[in-house]
Design a protein around this motif. Structure first.
Motif, PDB file in Angstrom:
ATOM      1  N   HIS A   1     -50.653 -10.583 -44.457  1.00 51.93           N
ATOM      2  CA  HIS A   1     -50.432  -9.380 -43.630  1.00 51.93           C
ATOM      3  C   HIS A   1     -48.989  -9.363 -43.108  1.00 51.93           C
ATOM      4  CE1 HIS A   1     -54.366  -7.302 -42.989  1.00 51.93           C
ATOM      5  NE2 HIS A   1     -54.809  -8.430 -43.535  1.00 51.93           N
TER       6      HIS A   1
ATOM      7  N   ALA B   1     -46.697  -8.525 -45.886  1.00 51.79           N
ATOM      8  CA  ALA B   1     -46.686  -7.083 -46.169  1.00 51.79           C
ATOM      9  C   ALA B   1     -45.664  -6.388 -45.275  1.00 51.79           C
ATOM     10  CB  ALA B   1     -48.081  -6.489 -45.955  1.00 51.79           C
TER      11      ALA B   1
ATOM     12  N   ALA C   1     -47.541  -1.677 -41.727  1.00 44.08           N
ATOM     13  CA  ALA C   1     -47.921  -2.410 -42.939  1.00 44.08           C
ATOM     14  C   ALA C   1     -48.575  -3.741 -42.599  1.00 44.08           C
ATOM     15  CB  ALA C   1     -46.693  -2.638 -43.824  1.00 44.08           C
TER      16      ALA C   1
ATOM     17  N   MET D   1     -51.504  -6.947 -47.478  1.00 43.59           N
ATOM     18  CA  MET D   1     -50.933  -6.873 -48.820  1.00 43.59           C
ATOM     19  C   MET D   1     -52.071  -6.581 -49.802  1.00 43.59           C
ATOM     20  SD  MET D   1     -47.891  -7.271 -50.245  1.00 43.59           S
ATOM     21  CE  MET D   1     -46.858  -8.504 -49.478  1.00 43.59           C
TER      22      MET D   1
ATOM     23  N   LEU E   1     -52.531  -0.994 -48.221  1.00 38.48           N
ATOM     24  CA  LEU E   1     -51.097  -0.742 -48.032  1.00 38.48           C
ATOM     25  C   LEU E   1     -50.585   0.286 -49.037  1.00 38.48           C
ATOM     26  CD1 LEU E   1     -48.382  -1.321 -46.695  1.00 38.48           C
ATOM     27  CD2 LEU E   1     -48.137  -3.292 -48.236  1.00 38.48           C
TER      28      LEU E   1
END
Length: 175
Positions: free
Chosen positions: A59, A62, A91, A96, A100
């Motif tokens: 995360h 991302a 994000a 990820m 997203l």
């Protein structure tokens, strides 16, 4: 019964995205505190959900990946700094994965329609009559960019229900 943790998941992200969209519409700025609240709240909440540390790292990755991309867009003058930070901070909540991608695509489509609508509006006689209106003055001003925080906010609100933390909270409430 909903716990404080689920309440934070259901309130913090939507509130920040709505606040950013309205702020960008009215002032063409998104305060840094919005992005800081988003990242800080995620860092505080995610581990309490039992999220695996590897997922937690993805995360954050991302957010870092989106920040790197949006920083390049900012450096080229294609995106505002507040928009870049907001997109990266949001994000982090998406992670990820498909969520997203969905967020970026939805925000991009909304941003495209917003841009086309603004161009049409700015070229219309209506812009002359509404340029002093508090809510429409930036829309009518041809010298300012597009308040992309609107697209990011709406895109985030539309895709957030599919995000990992919301799915976790809904599953927990159902049991």
């Amino acid at each position: 019964m909903t716990s404080m943790l689920e309440a934070l998941i259901f309130v913090v992200f939507p509130f920040c995205m709505l606040f950013a969209a309205i702020s960008d519409m009215l002032s063409m700025t998104i305060a840094n505190r919005v992005s800081l609240v988003l990242v800080g709240a995620f860092v505080a909440v995610a581990p309490l959900t039992g999220m695996a540390w590897a997922d937690f790292g993805w995360h954050l990755a991302a957010g870092a990946t989106v920040l790197a991309c949006t920083f390049c867009l900012f450096a080229m003058g294609a995106m505002g700094g507040g928009d870049a930070k907001l997109m990266a901070a949001s994000a982090v909540w998406m992670g990820m994965g498909f969520c997203l991608v969905q967020y970026i695509l939805v925000a991009s489509v909304i941003g495209g329609f917003l841009t086309m609508g603004l161009l049409a509006y700015r070229g219309s006689p209506l812009a002359v009559f509404t340029r002093h209106n508090m809510f429409l003055r930036h829309f009518a001003n041809e010298k300012v960019g597009v308040p992309y925080g609107i697209a990011l906010g709406l895109g985030g609100l539309l895709t957030y229900p599919d995000s990992p933390l919301v799915l976790w909270a809904l599953e927990r409430m159902a049991s």
